[in-house]
Design a protein around this motif. Structure first.
Motif, short mmCIF file in Angstrom:
data_model
loop_
_atom_site.label_atom_id
_atom_site.label_comp_id
_atom_site.label_asym_id
_atom_site.label_seq_id
_atom_site.Cartn_x
_atom_site.Cartn_y
_atom_site.Cartn_z
N ILE A 1 -11.88 4.65 4.09
CA ILE A 1 -11.15 5.90 4.60
C ILE A 1 -9.93 5.96 3.36
CG2 ILE A 1 -9.85 6.81 6.24
CD1 ILE A 1 -11.64 5.75 8.33
N TYR A 2 -9.10 4.94 3.32
CA TYR A 2 -7.88 5.13 2.74
C TYR A 2 -8.14 5.02 1.22
CZ TYR A 2 -5.71 3.90 7.05
OH TYR A 2 -5.28 3.61 8.34
N GLU A 3 -8.96 4.10 0.64
CA GLU A 3 -9.16 4.29 -0.84
C GLU A 3 -9.69 5.33 -1.30
OE1 GLU A 3 -10.40 0.54 -3.89
OE2 GLU A 3 -11.82 1.11 -2.41
N ALA B 1 0.73 -1.19 0.04
CA ALA B 1 0.08 0.04 0.21
C ALA B 1 0.57 1.19 0.13
CB ALA B 1 -0.77 0.07 1.38
N ASP B 2 2.14 1.21 0.28
CA ASP B 2 3.23 2.26 0.23
C ASP B 2 2.89 3.46 1.22
OD1 ASP B 2 5.40 3.13 -0.99
OD2 ASP B 2 4.14 4.43 -2.40
N ILE C 1 -2.76 8.23 11.33
CA ILE C 1 -2.81 8.57 13.00
C ILE C 1 -3.92 9.00 13.21
CG2 ILE C 1 -1.76 10.44 14.39
CD1 ILE C 1 0.47 10.66 12.44
N GLY C 2 -4.88 9.45 12.48
CA GLY C 2 -6.23 9.73 12.99
C GLY C 2 -6.94 8.74 13.14
N VAL C 3 -6.88 7.68 12.16
CA VAL C 3 -7.50 6.23 12.26
C VAL C 3 -7.15 5.68 13.80
CG1 VAL C 3 -7.87 3.92 11.48
CG2 VAL C 3 -7.77 6.00 9.87
N LEU D 1 -1.80 9.65 3.69
CA LEU D 1 -2.32 8.37 4.18
C LEU D 1 -1.52 8.07 5.54
CD1 LEU D 1 -2.20 6.16 1.09
CD2 LEU D 1 -4.17 6.80 2.14
N LEU D 2 -0.52 8.46 5.65
CA LEU D 2 0.31 8.24 6.98
C LEU D 2 -0.13 8.88 7.99
CD1 LEU D 2 4.09 8.35 7.77
CD2 LEU D 2 2.45 9.69 8.94
#
Length: 334
Positions: free
Chosen positions: A121-123, A60-61, A137-139, A132-133
């Motif tokens: 969220i990410y996609e 996912a990089d 953190i929020g997740v 994304l990083l």
């Protein structure tokens, strides 16, 4: 593989500490063996956490800062399941079979939560790896807050028997190792071996390695990369959930347990070579052993307290990276 890595590292450590052992005499040997045994158990937990973090980075990089709290999700899913099933019935390594059901529940819930987070969220985010990083953190804060709302901020433990050390091991070697700790190492070794088989001998493993190497090329080659990414979240978060359950068994549960371990897991992954699953395994063994062997330094007269264990692990990480910036095993799911 994990056992061979532990044996190699233990031999190096024993050789480096030989002068201190000689100074303390044979009376010190049982204490050293206990440090080594604790290191093996702790390393098994770090390895399970590190594998998932490495998989996410390589495929996912981005560096997933919610990974530690994913371990916490698995630990509390195990707690709820064990409470619902109970502890009656037969046992294995002095753990009720209900605990192993709770372990499976921790793996499954952590995987489901991670996959749902990816799709919700990410996609949908149109951002780079830094974005994304920061999002992760929020997740992590959201995961932790939801656990605190449901379970409070205090500590709790699994409802399993508190054990004395295994008598025959203590009599022969002086090592105070419980059956629970043996279960952690054995089950973690089985999970790591299963992952090795998946990566090296299955179509999924080959497609994961191809996607990690070059996602665009893998896609034009006909590989369904979205399915690979979903599988990556299932495997990485599932192993993190198992690590969380074992961490709760090894110590105790709290909403910050995974977050408190996250930097140690990151150190293991970076040391081994970020993006390399096998590097994460090796880094986890090294960092876990160093963490639990730190008291030896004060025992042999150096002014270093056990509280400095994480700092020493990070110093070793930095020193290795100065010599080999890519880490011990370099990059790639290999």
């Amino acid at each position: 593989m994990l056992a061979s890595l532990v044996a190699t590292w233990s031999g190096v450590v024993a050789g480096a500490l030989a002068p201190g052992i000689a100074q303390g005499g044979l009376d010190y040997l049982p204490q050293l063996l206990n440090y080594l045994a604790n290191g093996v158990v702790f390393s098994a937990i770090i390895v399970l956490g590190g594998i998932g973090l490495s998989l996410v980075y390589s495929i996912a990089d981005f560096a997933n800062f919610a990974h530690g709290d994913t371990m916490t999700v698995g630990a509390y899913a195990g707690l709820v399941t064990l409470g619902a099933i109970g502890t009656a019935g037969p046992t294995l390594f002095a753990l009720p079979l209900g605990f192993y059901a709770a372990l499976l529940a921790g793996i499954a819930v952590a995987a489901v939560v991670a996959v749902a987070t990816h799709y919700l969220i990410y996609e949908p985010l149109d951002t780079d790896s830094i974005g994304l990083l920061i999002t992760s953190i929020g997740v992590a804060f959201v995961y932790r807050a939801l656990i605190q709302i449901q379970f409070g901020t205090g500590y709790t433990v699994y409802d399993v028997p508190t054990l004395r050390p295994i008598p025959w091991i203590e009599d022969l070697t002086g090592i105070t190792l419980t059956e629970h700790e043996v279960a952690i190492v054995l089950v973690a070794s089985v999970l790591v071996a299963a992952l090795h088989v998946v990566l090296q001998y299955t179509t999924l493993g080959r497609t994961m390695r191809a996607t990690a190497d070059n996602e665009a090329l893998a896609k034009v080659s006909g590989i369904r990369t979205e399915r690979v990414i979903t599988s990556m979240w299932v495997i990485g978060a599932g192993l993190a959930g198992a690590g969380g359950v074992f961490l709760g068994l090894y110590n105790q549960l709290s909403p910050r347990m995974g977050f408190n371990l996250l930097l140690v897991v990151f150190a293991a992954v970076i040391l081994g070579g970020i993006g390399s699953v096998y590097g994460a395994m090796l880094g986890g063994v090294v960092i876990g052993m160093v963490n639990k062997l730190t008291p030896v330094l004060s025992d042999v007269g150096l002014p270093i307290e056990p509280a400095y264990a994480n700092a020493i692990a990070f110093v070793i990480m930095v020193l290795v990276l100065l010599v080999r910036p890519t880490g011990i095993a370099g990059e790639g799911v290999s």
